[in-house]
Design a protein around this motif. Structure first.
Motif, PDB file in Angstrom:
ATOM      1  N   GLN A 202       0.745  -1.142  -0.005  1.00 28.68           N
ATOM      2  CA  GLN A 202      -0.007  -0.024   0.013  1.00 28.68           C
ATOM      3  C   GLN A 202       0.980   1.333   0.128  1.00 28.68           C
ATOM      4  O   GLN A 202       0.595   2.078  -0.611  1.00 28.68           O
ATOM      5  CB  GLN A 202      -1.000   0.008   1.283  1.00 28.68           C
ATOM      6  N   GLU A 203       1.933   1.344   0.956  1.00 21.94           N
ATOM      7  CA  GLU A 203       2.789   2.350   0.956  1.00 21.94           C
ATOM      8  C   GLU A 203       3.418   2.490  -0.423  1.00 21.94           C
ATOM      9  O   GLU A 203       3.600   3.689  -0.964  1.00 21.94           O
ATOM     10  CB  GLU A 203       3.885   2.282   2.110  1.00 21.94           C
ATOM     11  N   ASN A 204       3.951   1.466  -0.918  1.00 17.46           N
ATOM     12  CA  ASN A 204       4.770   1.395  -2.316  1.00 17.46           C
ATOM     13  C   ASN A 204       3.504   1.991  -3.563  1.00 17.46           C
ATOM     14  O   ASN A 204       3.969   2.715  -4.368  1.00 17.46           O
ATOM     15  CB  ASN A 204       5.054   0.153  -2.883  1.00 17.46           C
ATOM     16  N   ALA A 205       2.318   1.592  -3.397  1.00 18.66           N
ATOM     17  CA  ALA A 205       1.417   2.163  -4.293  1.00 18.66           C
ATOM     18  C   ALA A 205       1.345   3.534  -4.242  1.00 18.66           C
ATOM     19  O   ALA A 205       0.919   4.309  -5.369  1.00 18.66           O
ATOM     20  CB  ALA A 205       0.052   1.588  -4.091  1.00 18.66           C
ATOM     21  N   PHE A 206       1.089   4.317  -2.947  1.00 14.61           N
ATOM     22  CA  PHE A 206       1.149   5.567  -2.575  1.00 14.61           C
ATOM     23  C   PHE A 206       2.452   6.433  -3.497  1.00 14.61           C
ATOM     24  O   PHE A 206       2.412   7.407  -4.086  1.00 14.61           O
ATOM     25  CB  PHE A 206       1.000   5.889  -1.405  1.00 14.61           C
ATOM     26  N   VAL A 207       3.458   5.916  -2.976  1.00 11.64           N
ATOM     27  CA  VAL A 207       4.814   6.719  -3.423  1.00 11.64           C
ATOM     28  C   VAL A 207       4.947   6.409  -4.756  1.00 11.64           C
ATOM     29  O   VAL A 207       5.356   7.649  -5.492  1.00 11.64           O
ATOM     30  CB  VAL A 207       5.846   5.978  -2.534  1.00 11.64           C
ATOM     31  N   VAL A 208       4.991   5.196  -5.342  1.00  6.47           N
ATOM     32  CA  VAL A 208       5.359   5.100  -6.728  1.00  6.47           C
ATOM     33  C   VAL A 208       3.862   5.610  -7.437  1.00  6.47           C
ATOM     34  O   VAL A 208       4.363   6.038  -8.779  1.00  6.47           O
ATOM     35  CB  VAL A 208       5.500   3.408  -7.082  1.00  6.47           C
ATOM     36  N   GLY A 209       2.896   5.361  -7.106  1.00 11.42           N
ATOM     37  CA  GLY A 209       1.723   6.082  -7.758  1.00 11.42           C
ATOM     38  C   GLY A 209       1.766   7.471  -7.940  1.00 11.42           C
ATOM     39  O   GLY A 209       1.526   8.103  -8.987  1.00 11.42           O
ATOM     40  N   SER A 210       2.342   8.182  -6.781  1.00  9.91           N
ATOM     41  CA  SER A 210       2.239   9.745  -6.792  1.00  9.91           C
ATOM     42  C   SER A 210       3.262  10.003  -7.908  1.00  9.91           C
ATOM     43  O   SER A 210       3.151  11.253  -8.546  1.00  9.91           O
ATOM     44  CB  SER A 210       2.703  10.246  -5.233  1.00  9.91           C
ATOM     45  N   TYR A 211       4.543   9.564  -7.653  1.00  7.32           N
ATOM     46  CA  TYR A 211       5.495   9.790  -8.565  1.00  7.32           C
ATOM     47  C   TYR A 211       5.161   9.564 -10.021  1.00  7.32           C
ATOM     48  O   TYR A 211       5.511  10.574 -11.120  1.00  7.32           O
ATOM     49  CB  TYR A 211       6.949   8.998  -8.371  1.00  7.32           C
ATOM     50  N   LEU A 212       4.445   8.480 -10.521  1.00  7.22           N
ATOM     51  CA  LEU A 212       4.142   8.198 -11.884  1.00  7.22           C
ATOM     52  C   LEU A 212       3.182   9.289 -12.308  1.00  7.22           C
ATOM     53  O   LEU A 212       3.093   9.754 -13.452  1.00  7.22           O
ATOM     54  CB  LEU A 212       3.241   6.658 -11.756  1.00  7.22           C
ATOM     55  N   LYS A 213       2.214   9.632 -11.359  1.00  7.10           N
ATOM     56  CA  LYS A 213       1.261  10.670 -11.718  1.00  7.10           C
ATOM     57  C   LYS A 213       1.771  12.056 -12.144  1.00  7.10           C
ATOM     58  O   LYS A 213       1.503  12.640 -13.104  1.00  7.10           O
ATOM     59  CB  LYS A 213      -0.044  10.721 -10.697  1.00  7.10           C
ATOM     60  N   GLU A 214       2.805  12.206 -11.247  1.00  8.86           N
ATOM     61  CA  GLU A 214       3.779  13.328 -11.652  1.00  8.86           C
ATOM     62  C   GLU A 214       4.260  13.538 -12.794  1.00  8.86           C
ATOM     63  O   GLU A 214       4.321  14.683 -13.724  1.00  8.86           O
ATOM     64  CB  GLU A 214       4.669  13.938 -10.489  1.00  8.86           C
ATOM     65  N   ARG A 215       5.030  12.348 -13.364  1.00  9.87           N
ATOM     66  CA  ARG A 215       5.440  12.241 -14.423  1.00  9.87           C
ATOM     67  C   ARG A 215       4.568  12.254 -15.659  1.00  9.87           C
ATOM     68  O   ARG A 215       4.791  13.021 -16.698  1.00  9.87           O
ATOM     69  CB  ARG A 215       6.227  10.926 -14.504  1.00  9.87           C
TER      70      ARG A 215
END
Length: 476
Positions: A373-386
């Motif tokens: 869940q934490e990974n989904a938040f961190v990586v997902g937020s990064y991916l959305k920014e990109r």
């Protein structure tokens, strides 16, 4: 950019380019040029064993001859997937692909995760199936583990085989418990393709001309295309109007996804669900949260999608991520509501199969152990920014939305008019596959990329996905 794209993709020129772009090896580009231009896939320490089965062409021929004509494939050259490991898939030639679709938001822990595989294999060796009429620890223990992830008094679990079946059962429970018949769902929703759920589904492309009654469809609180933008309370007033003018004043229930998956990764407008839940309660109905796609930590910020809206439903349905690919679903409700099924005999032959429940329990343990869940938040937020930065670069990207590792990218030929870029979406998707990235598509117009990868996705994977999308769009 839009004018150039339309000019390049007009008439016979478009047909030639589309065929050319879809070839596995673009002969006009030298290997040296491709090494310079194409993004590099992150390294991965796994090589699949040799594949000796039938070719893609042979399988396709058998599908045409023996399987339902309703089945369709992505891509002009369908992909023959023969192996998978974590966030990667491999074709018949051993070529690796980054899986950013996750089998339609289904593979949450990763393909063939060793812990999940071990749980399934060990249970299969002992007992593959019996019946829920007998006792088995795997079923009871998984139900207990699921209940521990739910808020409030949601702790009674009914296992099913799929999300469609879970939603069918939830709607029946709501009708039995309340004594009312009318169900309200949202336009653009997808809840399944059986008799009742097809009625709740609200996209014409997924509805056959069969009897579908007792369901009303409210305005979709779509923050991109909706008439009220992001004002959730205004959309909620429309639903109240449906109750006042379209029903007896009482309803059985309301069903909604917190983020519409098939509908194009649409997150409901803020303030909508709390207001709607209030209206439904006043009308005597139950609130059903469809967590088939956005549940099981996929949104990152919360374990369940509805939690981001500050509501507690009466019934929660789930499937897909619950088993990491195993066919299993579930309905979770309160002890009081669950009692209605004792009015008659309710039984499901495979609902609670020991192999499926052992695998599902392993999925929960992996999500916790690997902090997915934490990974989904961190990586997902990064991916959305990109992806958002890519929107600033290309006019064809009309919207980037979603949360965690449930993201959508909508393509339009005109940002002001929001004209769906249907052909362009297919082209980009096909080219990304040729360059090693698999994504899905959806939305009412078929112009939204659905990015729902396994939750073990890394920032390096996110970079590769965006770089490939960037590379593809730069060539248009």
């Amino acid at each position: 950019m839009q004018r150039v794209f339309r000019r390049a993709f007009s008439g016979r020129d478009f047909l030639w380019r589309h065929r050319c772009f879809s070839q596995l090896a673009q002969s006009e580009i030298s290997i040296q040029e491709k090494d310079v231009l194409l993004p590099k896939m992150p390294p991965f320490d796994y090589s699949p064993p040799p594949y000796n089965g039938p070719s893609a062409a042979e399988i396709l021929q058998k599908r045409i001859e023996f399987l339902s004509p309703s089945m369709f494939c992505f891509y002009k050259k369908p992909l023959n997937v023969v192996d998978g490991k974590m966030q990667y898939l491999f074709d018949e030639d051993g070529r690796r692909y980054l899986d950013a679709f996750g089998g339609i938001a289904t593979v949450c822990c990763g393909h063939c995760h060793p812990d999940v595989v071990e749980a399934i294999v060990n249970q299969t060796k002992r007992l593959q199936h019996s019946t829920v009429l007998y006792l088995h620890h795997a079923i009871a223990e998984f139900a207990e583990a699921l209940a521990s992830k739910m808020p409030g008094d949601l702790k009674v679990v009914f296992f099913t085989n799929s999300g469609t079946e879970a939603n069918e059962l939830a709607m029946m429970i709501a009708r039995l418990y309340t004594g009312y018949h009318d169900i309200i769902s949202i336009r653009n929703a997808y809840h399944g393709n059986a008799a009742g759920t097809m009625g709740a589904t609200a996209q014409s492309g997924w509805k056959f001309n069969v009897v579908q009654c007792g369901v009303h469809h409210a305005l979709n609180p779509d923050q991109y295309r909706g008439v009220f933008g992001s004002d959730g309370e205004k959309y909620a007033k429309d639903l109240q109007g449906l109750i006042d003018y379209g029903t007896t004043g009482n309803v059985a229930g309301f069903i909604a996804e917190a983020i519409q998956g098939v509908g194009g990764i649409l997150e409901l407008a803020p303030g909508y669900l709390p207001a709607v839940y209030g209206s439904i309660k006043k009308a005597g109905g139950l609130c059903i949260a469809d967590e088939v796609q956005c549940g099981f930590a996929r949104t990152g910020s919360h374990f369940w999608g509805f939690e981001a809206h500050g509501v507690v439903p009466d019934i929660v349905t789930m499937a897909k991520g619950i088993g990491n690919g195993i066919p299993i679903g579930a309905v979770v409700t309160t002890p009081e509501i669950a009692q209605v099924l004792t009015q008659r005999s309710y039984f499901n032959t495979f609902g609670g199969n020991p192999v499926c429940t052992a695998g599902g329990h392993a999925v929960l343990r992996v999500i916790e152990k690997e902090k997915l869940q934490e990974n989904a938040f961190v990586v997902g937020s990064y991916l959305k920014e990109r992806l958002t930065s890519l929107k600033e670069k290309y006019e064809i990207i009309g919207d980037v939305r979603g949360r965690g590792l449930m993201l959508g990218v909508e393509l339009v030929t005109d940002r002001q008019e929001k004209t769906p870029a249907k052909i362009e979406t297919i082209h980009v998707m096909d080219q990304m596959k040729e360059n090693g990235v698999l994504i899905g598509k959806g939305g009412f117009y078929g112009n939204v990329f659905r990015i729902t990868p396994p939750l073990c996705f890394t920032k390096e994977d996110a970079d590769f996905l965006v770089d490939v999308m960037d590379h593809t769009m730069s060539k248009m």
